[in-house]
Design an enzyme around this catalytic site. Structure first.
Site, PDB file in Angstrom:
ATOM      1  N   HIS A  55      32.642  99.497 -21.433  1.00 33.37           N
ATOM      2  CA  HIS A  55      31.871  98.680 -22.473  1.00 33.37           C
ATOM      3  C   HIS A  55      32.746  98.252 -23.688  1.00 33.37           C
ATOM      4  O   HIS A  55      33.868  98.612 -23.932  1.00 33.37           O
ATOM      5  CB  HIS A  55      30.757  99.475 -22.855  1.00 33.37           C
ATOM      6  CG  HIS A  55      29.521  99.682 -21.898  1.00 33.37           C
ATOM      7  ND1 HIS A  55      28.384 100.299 -22.288  1.00 33.37           N
ATOM      8  CD2 HIS A  55      29.740  99.438 -20.578  1.00 33.37           C
ATOM      9  CE1 HIS A  55      27.548 100.214 -21.082  1.00 33.37           C
ATOM     10  NE2 HIS A  55      28.232  99.546 -20.062  1.00 33.37           N
ATOM     11  N   GLU A  57      32.696  98.895 -26.592  1.00 37.79           N
ATOM     12  CA  GLU A  57      33.055  99.895 -27.689  1.00 37.79           C
ATOM     13  C   GLU A  57      34.418 100.851 -27.271  1.00 37.79           C
ATOM     14  O   GLU A  57      35.459 101.148 -27.768  1.00 37.79           O
ATOM     15  CB  GLU A  57      32.049 100.978 -27.910  1.00 37.79           C
ATOM     16  CG  GLU A  57      30.730 100.351 -28.618  1.00 37.79           C
ATOM     17  CD  GLU A  57      29.858  99.875 -27.543  1.00 37.79           C
ATOM     18  OE1 GLU A  57      28.859 100.000 -28.064  1.00 37.79           O
ATOM     19  OE2 GLU A  57      30.146  99.432 -26.518  1.00 37.79           O
ATOM     20  N   CYS A  80      25.077 102.086 -26.417  1.00 39.01           N
ATOM     21  CA  CYS A  80      24.306 103.035 -25.362  1.00 39.01           C
ATOM     22  C   CYS A  80      24.168 104.547 -25.532  1.00 39.01           C
ATOM     23  O   CYS A  80      25.098 104.974 -26.046  1.00 39.01           O
ATOM     24  CB  CYS A  80      24.574 102.567 -24.063  1.00 39.01           C
ATOM     25  SG  CYS A  80      26.434 102.866 -23.474  1.00 39.01           S
ATOM     26  N   CYS A  89      28.395 104.911 -25.037  1.00 39.38           N
ATOM     27  CA  CYS A  89      29.311 104.575 -25.868  1.00 39.38           C
ATOM     28  C   CYS A  89      28.999 105.242 -27.471  1.00 39.38           C
ATOM     29  O   CYS A  89      29.953 105.620 -28.280  1.00 39.38           O
ATOM     30  CB  CYS A  89      29.165 103.142 -26.109  1.00 39.38           C
ATOM     31  SG  CYS A  89      29.934 102.009 -24.673  1.00 39.38           S
ATOM     32  N   ALA A 167      15.344  59.760  -6.905  1.00 41.76           N
ATOM     33  CA  ALA A 167      15.883  59.099  -5.564  1.00 41.76           C
ATOM     34  C   ALA A 167      15.242  57.976  -5.507  1.00 41.76           C
ATOM     35  O   ALA A 167      14.195  57.333  -6.077  1.00 41.76           O
ATOM     36  CB  ALA A 167      15.579  60.273  -4.600  1.00 41.76           C
ATOM     37  N   ARG A 189      25.723  77.122 -13.683  1.00 42.45           N
ATOM     38  CA  ARG A 189      25.364  78.032 -12.331  1.00 42.45           C
ATOM     39  C   ARG A 189      26.230  79.293 -12.815  1.00 42.45           C
ATOM     40  O   ARG A 189      25.519  80.353 -12.318  1.00 42.45           O
ATOM     41  CB  ARG A 189      25.762  77.506 -11.251  1.00 42.45           C
ATOM     42  CG  ARG A 189      25.094  76.165 -10.669  1.00 42.45           C
ATOM     43  CD  ARG A 189      25.545  75.722  -8.966  1.00 42.45           C
ATOM     44  NE  ARG A 189      24.731  74.543  -8.759  1.00 42.45           N
ATOM     45  CZ  ARG A 189      24.963  74.320  -7.516  1.00 42.45           C
ATOM     46  NH1 ARG A 189      26.134  74.523  -6.845  1.00 42.45           N
ATOM     47  NH2 ARG A 189      24.194  73.143  -6.840  1.00 42.45           N
ATOM     48  N   THR A 201      15.057  71.460  -0.378  1.00 41.40           N
ATOM     49  CA  THR A 201      16.258  70.998  -0.921  1.00 41.40           C
ATOM     50  C   THR A 201      17.480  71.391  -0.475  1.00 41.40           C
ATOM     51  O   THR A 201      18.326  70.688  -0.044  1.00 41.40           O
ATOM     52  CB  THR A 201      16.096  71.661  -2.617  1.00 41.40           C
ATOM     53  OG1 THR A 201      15.204  71.112  -3.066  1.00 41.40           O
ATOM     54  CG2 THR A 201      17.441  71.308  -3.100  1.00 41.40           C
ATOM     55  N   GLU A 296      17.333  74.886  -9.133  1.00 40.01           N
ATOM     56  CA  GLU A 296      17.637  73.397  -8.881  1.00 40.01           C
ATOM     57  C   GLU A 296      16.870  73.095  -7.681  1.00 40.01           C
ATOM     58  O   GLU A 296      17.058  73.762  -6.372  1.00 40.01           O
ATOM     59  CB  GLU A 296      18.991  73.424  -8.389  1.00 40.01           C
ATOM     60  CG  GLU A 296      20.147  73.395  -9.487  1.00 40.01           C
ATOM     61  CD  GLU A 296      21.399  73.033  -9.103  1.00 40.01           C
ATOM     62  OE1 GLU A 296      21.745  72.284  -8.292  1.00 40.01           O
ATOM     63  OE2 GLU A 296      22.297  73.779  -9.518  1.00 40.01           O
ATOM     64  N   LEU A 301       8.466  72.329  -6.607  1.00 42.13           N
ATOM     65  CA  LEU A 301       8.651  73.563  -7.409  1.00 42.13           C
ATOM     66  C   LEU A 301       8.758  73.353  -8.602  1.00 42.13           C
ATOM     67  O   LEU A 301       8.131  74.168  -9.556  1.00 42.13           O
ATOM     68  CB  LEU A 301      10.115  74.002  -6.820  1.00 42.13           C
ATOM     69  CG  LEU A 301      10.392  75.324  -7.413  1.00 42.13           C
ATOM     70  CD1 LEU A 301       9.373  76.547  -7.303  1.00 42.13           C
ATOM     71  CD2 LEU A 301      11.719  75.756  -6.776  1.00 42.13           C
TER      72      LEU A 301
END
Length: 368
Positions: A55, A57, A80, A89, A167, A189, A201, A296, A301
């Protein structure tokens, strides 16, 4: 609680900038940065790079070494307090004998929140919380949402001509947007935990729906260091079992979750005999530790997610083209018959990407 100093603001700002170094690599963990100072000088700093690795820290303490004793640690998220794949940590800061810890915010996980702070205080370390909290929240909207609600943060990507068509009437759609816009999509993405789409799709476009290394800017490529690209999980809704093995989807790297009776996630069906999108998203969050879903897909949807109020943010690319009303529209029917029912947006950002315009907007929830 005493007021924060200008040095405190400066050091926490540095920690927040460091945390951004993990935005492409940390999922499902949050982005966290840490700075350690002694006598007003930085002696250690670091950020969390990848789940299962040290992590923020830990990196900062390693850099600080013996200079951590009596120092002040600035952390963007409460340290944490539990043993996971790495030791807590909070314990590391205690063992290093730091004198003070300033946290931007508490851990949003209700099972964890406050325990790290309590551990530090019980060890005699001064703790302050709330410095640049809003900026720290902005680092991890998806992680925070899943911790607080058990649901992932959902971004819906759409692209259309200036008159709202996706389209032509014959289905042709490649390419409406510019290469620069498509490269911009790759960055989104890459930050997500999962990419959600439908079998329609995938089949229509023979889409792989993965992150393409060559399309990422050099600055983003550098974020992965030598450890390589992290591919989000691809989640495909395939109620009718239409996917076939020869599709590109099955010949590109990265995990896949196929939501179908024959897939690896059995769909939950709602009273309309459709895949229950809310239950599916909750399953992704709670059973697969996915904080952030990037969508996407086509109009059906997209409309269903919007109607169910499951979309947190809309990312819309508008191309400087006109396709006419005989094309295919951006969204399907929403069944609205009153202006009071229209879906309102809060536009967060508008900018030009290549020749296109990108609009980022959150969907305002209806008041009950």
């Amino acid at each position: 609680m005493s007021e924060f100093t200008s040095l405190d603001f400066q050091m926490m700002s540095r920690a927040i900038e460091l945390a951004k170094g993990g935005i492409y690599t940390t999922p499902p963990n949050p982005n966290v940065g840490c700075v350690i100072t002694r006598d007003g000088e930085i002696v250690g700093e670091g950020f969390h790079f990848r789940a299962g690795e040290p992590h923020a820290e830990v990196h900062a303490l390693r850099m600080a070494g013996n200079q951590a004793e009596g120092a002040t640690a600035y952390v963007t998220l409460e340290p944490c307090s539990h043993y996971g794949r790495t030791p807590p940590c909070a314990e590391g800061l205690i063992n290093a004998k730091v004198a003070k810890v300033i946290c931007a915010m508490q851990d949003p996980n209700p099972q964890v929140a406050g325990r790290g702070i309590q551990m530090l205080r019980e060890a005699g370390i001064e703790v302050q919380v709330g410095l640049l909290e809003q900026d720290a929240n902005a680092l991890n909207p998806a992680f925070i949402k899943r911790m607080k609600t058990g649901m992932p943060y959902v971004q819906l990507k759409m692209a259309a001509s200036l008159d709202g068509q996706t389209a032509l009437a014959n289905g042709q759609s490649q390419w409406i947007t510019s290469p620069q816009a498509r490269q911009d999509v790759q960055k989104y993405r890459a930050q997500s935990g999962a990419i959600l789409s439908t079998s329609k799709t995938v089949i229509d476009d023979n889409a792989s729906l993965n992150v393409r290394w060559a399309d990422l800017p050099k600055s983003v490529q550098a974020s992965y260091l030598e450890q390589g690209l992290r591919q989000p999980v691809r989640v495909i809704l395939d109620r009718q079992n239409q996917l076939t093995p020869e599709l590109k989807l099955f010949h590109t790297g990265g995990d896949k979750i196929i939501v179908s009776e024959q897939g690896n996630l059995t769909p939950k069906i709602n009273h309309q005999q459709q895949i229950d999108l809310r239950e599916t998203l909750a399953d992704l969050a709670n059973s697969h530790n996915i904080n952030h879903v990037w969508v996407e897909a086509g109009a059906t949807l997209a409309s269903s997610l919007i109607q169910a109020e499951l979309v947190d943010e809309l990312i819309l690319y508008l191309a400087p083209k006109i396709m006419g009303s005989d094309g295919r529209g951006l969204l399907g029917a929403l069944g609205l018959d009153s202006m009071a029912d229209v879906i309102e947006l809060d536009i967060k950002d508008v900018r030009q990407i290549g020749k296109d315009i990108r609009i980022v907007a959150s969907l305002l929830k209806k008041e009950m």
